[in-house]
Write a protein that holds these residues in place. Structure first.
Motif, PDB file in Angstrom:
ATOM      1  N   SER A  87      40.537  44.609  54.504  1.00  0.00           N
ATOM      2  CA  SER A  87      39.592  45.289  53.624  1.00  0.00           C
ATOM      3  C   SER A  87      40.220  45.695  52.290  1.00  0.00           C
ATOM      4  O   SER A  87      39.562  45.626  51.258  1.00  0.00           O
ATOM      5  N   GLN A  88      41.475  46.125  52.290  1.00  0.00           N
ATOM      6  CA  GLN A  88      42.116  46.530  51.035  1.00  0.00           C
ATOM      7  C   GLN A  88      42.308  45.332  50.102  1.00  0.00           C
ATOM      8  O   GLN A  88      42.111  45.447  48.895  1.00  0.00           O
ATOM      9  N   LEU A  89      42.682  44.196  50.661  1.00  0.00           N
ATOM     10  CA  LEU A  89      42.837  42.994  49.850  1.00  0.00           C
ATOM     11  C   LEU A  89      41.487  42.576  49.271  1.00  0.00           C
ATOM     12  O   LEU A  89      41.377  42.296  48.074  1.00  0.00           O
ATOM     13  N   LEU A  90      40.461  42.559  50.103  1.00  0.00           N
ATOM     14  CA  LEU A  90      39.120  42.182  49.631  1.00  0.00           C
ATOM     15  C   LEU A  90      38.593  43.169  48.597  1.00  0.00           C
ATOM     16  O   LEU A  90      37.941  42.774  47.637  1.00  0.00           O
ATOM     17  N   LYS A  91      38.905  44.439  48.790  1.00  0.00           N
ATOM     18  CA  LYS A  91      38.457  45.464  47.844  1.00  0.00           C
ATOM     19  C   LYS A  91      38.997  45.166  46.445  1.00  0.00           C
ATOM     20  O   LYS A  91      38.290  45.317  45.454  1.00  0.00           O
ATOM     21  N   GLY A  92      40.242  44.720  46.380  1.00  0.00           N
ATOM     22  CA  GLY A  92      40.838  44.387  45.093  1.00  0.00           C
ATOM     23  C   GLY A  92      40.272  43.122  44.468  1.00  0.00           C
ATOM     24  O   GLY A  92      40.421  42.898  43.274  1.00  0.00           O
ATOM     25  N   LEU A  93      39.630  42.305  45.274  1.00  0.00           N
ATOM     26  CA  LEU A  93      39.082  41.036  44.784  1.00  0.00           C
ATOM     27  C   LEU A  93      37.565  41.065  44.616  1.00  0.00           C
ATOM     28  O   LEU A  93      36.972  40.069  44.209  1.00  0.00           O
ATOM     29  N   LEU A  94      36.951  42.200  44.904  1.00  0.00           N
ATOM     30  CA  LEU A  94      35.492  42.268  44.912  1.00  0.00           C
ATOM     31  C   LEU A  94      34.869  41.892  43.580  1.00  0.00           C
ATOM     32  O   LEU A  94      33.856  41.183  43.547  1.00  0.00           O
ATOM     33  N   ASP A  95      35.445  42.326  42.471  1.00  0.00           N
ATOM     34  CA  ASP A  95      34.870  41.989  41.163  1.00  0.00           C
ATOM     35  C   ASP A  95      34.782  40.477  40.980  1.00  0.00           C
ATOM     36  O   ASP A  95      33.730  39.940  40.646  1.00  0.00           O
ATOM     37  N   ILE A  96      35.905  39.787  41.189  1.00  0.00           N
ATOM     38  CA  ILE A  96      35.911  38.342  40.957  1.00  0.00           C
ATOM     39  C   ILE A  96      35.002  37.624  41.962  1.00  0.00           C
ATOM     40  O   ILE A  96      34.337  36.648  41.617  1.00  0.00           O
ATOM     41  N   ILE A  97      34.944  38.116  43.186  1.00  0.00           N
ATOM     42  CA  ILE A  97      34.095  37.494  44.201  1.00  0.00           C
ATOM     43  C   ILE A  97      32.631  37.603  43.801  1.00  0.00           C
ATOM     44  O   ILE A  97      31.890  36.613  43.802  1.00  0.00           O
ATOM     45  N   VAL A  98      32.192  38.807  43.443  1.00  0.00           N
ATOM     46  CA  VAL A  98      30.787  39.025  43.086  1.00  0.00           C
ATOM     47  C   VAL A  98      30.430  38.290  41.795  1.00  0.00           C
ATOM     48  O   VAL A  98      29.383  37.635  41.708  1.00  0.00           O
ATOM     49  N   LEU A  99      31.298  38.367  40.801  1.00  0.00           N
ATOM     50  CA  LEU A  99      31.010  37.667  39.542  1.00  0.00           C
ATOM     51  C   LEU A  99      30.921  36.161  39.759  1.00  0.00           C
ATOM     52  O   LEU A  99      30.062  35.491  39.184  1.00  0.00           O
ATOM     53  N   ARG A 100      31.791  35.627  40.587  1.00  0.00           N
ATOM     54  CA  ARG A 100      31.768  34.181  40.849  1.00  0.00           C
ATOM     55  C   ARG A 100      30.474  33.764  41.540  1.00  0.00           C
ATOM     56  O   ARG A 100      29.903  32.724  41.231  1.00  0.00           O
ATOM     57  N   VAL A 101      29.997  34.586  42.465  1.00  0.00           N
ATOM     58  CA  VAL A 101      28.745  34.275  43.167  1.00  0.00           C
ATOM     59  C   VAL A 101      27.567  34.251  42.187  1.00  0.00           C
ATOM     60  O   VAL A 101      26.630  33.487  42.364  1.00  0.00           O
ATOM     61  N   LEU A 102      27.656  35.067  41.131  1.00  0.00           N
ATOM     62  CA  LEU A 102      26.570  35.113  40.143  1.00  0.00           C
ATOM     63  C   LEU A 102      26.793  34.177  38.959  1.00  0.00           C
ATOM     64  O   LEU A 102      25.935  34.082  38.086  1.00  0.00           O
ATOM     65  N   LEU A 117      29.768  46.974  37.993  1.00  0.00           N
ATOM     66  CA  LEU A 117      29.852  45.865  37.031  1.00  0.00           C
ATOM     67  C   LEU A 117      28.718  45.942  36.012  1.00  0.00           C
ATOM     68  O   LEU A 117      28.898  45.606  34.838  1.00  0.00           O
ATOM     69  N   TYR A 118      27.558  46.423  36.438  1.00  0.00           N
ATOM     70  CA  TYR A 118      26.438  46.616  35.516  1.00  0.00           C
ATOM     71  C   TYR A 118      26.776  47.707  34.494  1.00  0.00           C
ATOM     72  O   TYR A 118      26.595  47.516  33.295  1.00  0.00           O
ATOM     73  N   ARG A 119      27.292  48.842  34.991  1.00  0.00           N
ATOM     74  CA  ARG A 119      27.660  49.939  34.086  1.00  0.00           C
ATOM     75  C   ARG A 119      28.746  49.513  33.100  1.00  0.00           C
ATOM     76  O   ARG A 119      28.795  49.999  31.974  1.00  0.00           O
ATOM     77  N   ALA A 120      29.635  48.612  33.517  1.00  0.00           N
ATOM     78  CA  ALA A 120      30.714  48.136  32.647  1.00  0.00           C
ATOM     79  C   ALA A 120      30.225  47.119  31.619  1.00  0.00           C
ATOM     80  O   ALA A 120      30.978  46.728  30.732  1.00  0.00           O
ATOM     81  N   GLY A 121      28.970  46.672  31.750  1.00  0.00           N
ATOM     82  CA  GLY A 121      28.419  45.704  30.797  1.00  0.00           C
ATOM     83  C   GLY A 121      28.648  44.261  31.185  1.00  0.00           C
ATOM     84  O   GLY A 121      28.343  43.359  30.415  1.00  0.00           O
ATOM     85  N   TYR A 122      29.167  44.015  32.394  1.00  0.00           N
ATOM     86  CA  TYR A 122      29.436  42.648  32.841  1.00  0.00           C
ATOM     87  C   TYR A 122      28.208  41.992  33.475  1.00  0.00           C
ATOM     88  O   TYR A 122      28.172  40.770  33.623  1.00  0.00           O
ATOM     89  N   LEU A 123      27.236  42.807  33.848  1.00  0.00           N
ATOM     90  CA  LEU A 123      25.995  42.299  34.421  1.00  0.00           C
ATOM     91  C   LEU A 123      24.819  42.926  33.696  1.00  0.00           C
ATOM     92  O   LEU A 123      24.896  44.054  33.213  1.00  0.00           O
ATOM     93  N   ARG A 169      31.109  36.958  31.744  1.00  0.00           N
ATOM     94  CA  ARG A 169      31.678  35.605  31.851  1.00  0.00           C
ATOM     95  C   ARG A 169      33.125  35.596  31.362  1.00  0.00           C
ATOM     96  O   ARG A 169      33.993  34.964  31.959  1.00  0.00           O
ATOM     97  N   LYS A 170      33.385  36.332  30.284  1.00  0.00           N
ATOM     98  CA  LYS A 170      34.753  36.418  29.760  1.00  0.00           C
ATOM     99  C   LYS A 170      35.660  37.113  30.781  1.00  0.00           C
ATOM    100  O   LYS A 170      36.776  36.655  31.047  1.00  0.00           O
ATOM    101  N   TYR A 171      35.180  38.206  31.368  1.00  0.00           N
ATOM    102  CA  TYR A 171      35.946  38.937  32.374  1.00  0.00           C
ATOM    103  C   TYR A 171      36.223  38.045  33.581  1.00  0.00           C
ATOM    104  O   TYR A 171      37.334  38.037  34.113  1.00  0.00           O
ATOM    105  N   LEU A 172      35.243  37.263  33.998  1.00  0.00           N
ATOM    106  CA  LEU A 172      35.432  36.344  35.123  1.00  0.00           C
ATOM    107  C   LEU A 172      36.500  35.305  34.793  1.00  0.00           C
ATOM    108  O   LEU A 172      37.355  35.008  35.624  1.00  0.00           O
ATOM    109  N   ARG A 173      36.485  34.758  33.579  1.00  0.00           N
ATOM    110  CA  ARG A 173      37.522  33.790  33.180  1.00  0.00           C
ATOM    111  C   ARG A 173      38.902  34.429  33.223  1.00  0.00           C
ATOM    112  O   ARG A 173      39.855  33.833  33.712  1.00  0.00           O
ATOM    113  N   GLU A 174      39.005  35.669  32.718  1.00  0.00           N
ATOM    114  CA  GLU A 174      40.290  36.374  32.737  1.00  0.00           C
ATOM    115  C   GLU A 174      40.746  36.637  34.172  1.00  0.00           C
ATOM    116  O   GLU A 174      41.932  36.473  34.490  1.00  0.00           O
ATOM    117  N   MET A 175      39.810  37.043  35.017  1.00  0.00           N
ATOM    118  CA  MET A 175      40.143  37.307  36.422  1.00  0.00           C
ATOM    119  C   MET A 175      40.558  36.019  37.126  1.00  0.00           C
ATOM    120  O   MET A 175      41.473  36.023  37.944  1.00  0.00           O
TER     121      MET A 175
END
Length: 109
Positions: free
Chosen positions: A4-19, A53-59, A82-88
């Protein structure tokens, strides 16, 4: 092992990639994640990540009527998202390459 800790750190890239290829609403996003093998991700974690991610302006969001119930809030990547996803992704590939190298190094002794 608790991943869970590893996945927690990857959640942003996982969710952004799905979208990245297609907008989605909460339940549908969860379904895509489960289909991709991320059964360990809790619903609350995913919904919390979407809000963050919505509050951060990424969605961005928009509402669509549904034939089978209440209106649905869809999430869509913004250009900063999209830029954040590329960086991630670049960071993930860098770390992944280094980790593969570490695991391929023979043990001494």
């Amino acid at each position: 092992m608790d991943r869970s800790q590893l996945l927690k750190g990857l959640l942003d890239i996982i969710v952004l990639r799905v979208l990245d290829n297609e907008d989605g609403y909460g339940y549908e996003i969860l379904h895509r994640l489960r289909k991709a093998g991320f059964d360990d991700l809790g619903d609350a974690s995913v919904y919390g990540t979407l809000r963050r991610l919505y509050r951060a302006g990424y969605l961005s969001t928009y509402v669509q009527p549904s034939e089978s119930g209440p209106h649905r809030k869809y999430y869509s990547l913004t250009e900063p998202g999209r830029k954040y996803l590329r960086e991630m992704r670049d960071a993930w590939e860098d770390v992944s390459t280094k980790m593969r190298h570490l695991f391929d190094v023979p043990k001494k002794g």
